[in-house]
Each structure stands twice: as structure tokens, then as C-alpha cells.
Design a protein around this motif. Structure first.
Motif, PDB file in Angstrom:
ATOM      1  N   ASN A   1       0.799  -1.219   0.000  1.00 45.46           N
ATOM      2  CA  ASN A   1       0.000   0.000   0.000  1.00 45.46           C
ATOM      3  C   ASN A   1       0.835   1.272   0.000  1.00 45.46           C
ATOM      4  OD1 ASN A   1      -3.086  -0.475   0.363  1.00 45.46           O
ATOM      5  ND2 ASN A   1      -2.174  -1.999   1.712  1.00 45.46           N
TER       6      ASN A   1
ATOM      7  N   GLY B   1      -1.087  -2.905   4.929  1.00 43.47           N
ATOM      8  CA  GLY B   1      -2.363  -2.215   5.054  1.00 43.47           C
ATOM      9  C   GLY B   1      -2.582  -1.597   6.414  1.00 43.47           C
TER      10      GLY B   1
ATOM     11  N   ARG C   1      -6.600   2.117   1.512  1.00 44.74           N
ATOM     12  CA  ARG C   1      -6.598   0.698   1.147  1.00 44.74           C
ATOM     13  C   ARG C   1      -7.618   0.423   0.039  1.00 44.74           C
ATOM     14  NH1 ARG C   1      -5.983   0.019   6.814  1.00 44.74           N
ATOM     15  NH2 ARG C   1      -8.211  -0.385   7.094  1.00 44.74           N
TER      16      ARG C   1
ATOM     17  N   GLN D   1      -6.773  -0.918  -3.712  1.00 45.22           N
ATOM     18  CA  GLN D   1      -7.357  -2.154  -4.225  1.00 45.22           C
ATOM     19  C   GLN D   1      -8.128  -1.892  -5.515  1.00 45.22           C
ATOM     20  OE1 GLN D   1      -9.292  -4.817  -1.463  1.00 45.22           O
ATOM     21  NE2 GLN D   1     -10.855  -5.391  -2.955  1.00 45.22           N
TER      22      GLN D   1
ATOM     23  N   HIS E   1      -5.452  -9.361   1.389  1.00 52.21           N
ATOM     24  CA  HIS E   1      -4.729  -8.403   2.228  1.00 52.21           C
ATOM     25  C   HIS E   1      -3.937  -9.201   3.264  1.00 52.21           C
ATOM     26  CE1 HIS E   1      -6.591  -4.714   0.648  1.00 52.21           C
ATOM     27  NE2 HIS E   1      -7.644  -5.492   0.435  1.00 52.21           N
TER      28      HIS E   1
END
Length: 236
Positions: free
Chosen positions: A114, A139, A147, A151, A165
Motif C-alpha cells: 500500500n 495495510g 486501502r 485495491q 490483504h
């Protein structure tokens, strides 16, 4: 034996994630080994050995890591079979994001974190687009909104992959990833198998050791940038 390819940018958390997953696989009675591919140096093999995980370390040196991988993975698979491993995991860093070390009918996992930036997925090539599973790490360091945006960007690039995740520190998500690895297809022989995508282009004079800059020293597979003509103002 199952062959799993795990690839992703450096420092995305691949090794920490895999150590957690391998612990879970051991609890299920499965023995996993690792082949770690890197460029110049790596201490990740020491981390695996500390956990009593069979490991090979391959350093590409001045060669393209992907080309080094594809010329050695068959021998590595035979090594894993000789040890009676249930699962052999090939771990490599996608240094240029164009890397494509995925093999047809062998489970492919892309690891991306991330913190790499919201637009990073859209800048990546086969490393992300060809993956069966996309494991998103770190994350816990970003907000829920960040997040979700990350995604979403991953999903735009790869619409078919399962997105997981994973937290390499706590082990969150290891069970699902471990179960997917355990269900992967068995591979008896790699001879004649095909990669999912072609490797980065080569060979040019710089691949072969040239260091001088200039058109006269550039041979082989080279590509020129398109630069528009710029009219210079007249000087009175």
C-alpha cells in the motif's frame, strides 16, 4: 510437487509474508522450500534457514534477474523434488515492474504494498496483470480509504485475480493464501513449459558490458525516445 511463483517489488514484504504462510503450511503437514532470486545481495536466505526452511539463493549479478530465473528454475525444481518437498516457492523481486517470471499452469502471486503509491498498480506490467493472486501488504500503515483506493487500482489492472490483504508481521491473511498454495496444480516437469509473457527485451551493447555513451556505441536491441522538434527563437 507444486511450484509457486511469488514476485513483487523490493521491500514489498514478500519474505515476511511467506514465512508466515510457510508456518501455516507446516501446521497442515506440508513441507515447503524456497528459491530466492535476487540481483546483487540478499540475507533473506538466512531468515528462511533460521526457520528450518530449505532454501536456495541465486544472485543474478550483472544479468537480468528474469533471464537468470528462467535459465535456472528447471534445475531448482529438480532440487525441490529431490528433497521431497510438497511445495517449492520461487521468490523474486520485480525490479523494473516489467518483469514476467510467471509460468503457465503454475500458480502466480504478485506482492505489492500500500505504501508504493495509489497509482503504482497502473504503472506495472505482466508482474501484476498476469498474476492469479495479488497479495497487498502493509495495510496497517494506511487508512481504510487508502486501502480501498489502492485495491480499486489493482482491480483495474487485473480483473480476474483474487486479491488478498496480508500482514507479514501479524500473519493476518496467511490461512487463505496458504490454502490457495496447497490447492495449486502439481508439476512433474518444466521441460517445454511456457512463460505467461515474454521477458524484458535484450540484448544491447550495454547488456554486454559497454559503458560509453553515444550513438556509435549503441548496438542491438535499442529504442529511441520520440522528441518533437522545437523551433528556437531568432536572435536579433
Amino acid at each position: 510437487m507444486k511450484l509457486i511463483t511469488v514476485a513483487g517489488p523490493p521491500s514489498s514484504g514478500k519474505t515476511s509474508m511467506l514465512l508466515r504462510v510457510i508456518d501455516w503450511l507446516k501446521e497442515q503437514g506440508l513441507q515447503a522450500g524456497v528459491v530466492k532470486f535476487d540481483c546483487v545481495a540478499s540475507k533473506d536466505d538466512e531468515r528462511y534457514r533460521a526457520k528450518e526452511v530449505p532454501v536456495l539463493l541465486g544472485l543474478a549479478g550483472n544479468l537480468c534477474p528474469d533471464h537468470y530465473f528462467v535459465t535456472n528454475i528447471e534445475a531448482c525444481a529438480r532440487w525441490g523434488q529431490s528433497l521431497g518437498l510438497d511445495i517449492l516457492i520461487s521468490e523474486s523481486a520485480g525490479l523494473c515492474n516489467r518483469c514476467s517470471p510467471f509460468i503457465r499452469r503454475a500458480l502466480a502471486v504478485c506482492v505489492i504494498d500500500n505504501l508504493s503509491g495509489a497509482n503504482t498498480p497502473t504503472k506495472m506490467g505482466p508482474l501484476l496483470k498476469q498474476a492469479d493472486i495479488v497479495a497487498i501488504t502493509k495495510g496497517d500503515i494506511v487508512s481504510q480509504a487508502e486501502r480501498e483506493v489502492f485495491q480499486y487500482q489493482v482491480r483495474k489492472v487485473n480483473a480476474r485475480a483474487e486479491i488478498l490483504h496480508i500482514n507479514g508481521l501479524t500473519g493476518q491473511g496467511k490461512e487463505r493464501l496458504g490454502a490457495l498454495l496447497a490447492q495449486a496444480e502439481d508439476i512433474d516437469d518444466l521441460d517445454g513449459r511456457k512463460l505467461r509473457f515474454s521477458m524484458p527485451a535484450a540484448v544491447c551493447s550495454y547488456c554486454l558490458g559497454e559503458t560509453r555513451i553515444g550513438h556509435d556505441y549503441q548496438m542491438g536491441n535499442v529504442k529511441s525516445i520520440a522528441i518533437p522538434d522545437v523551433s528556437r527563437p531568432e536572435v536579433s
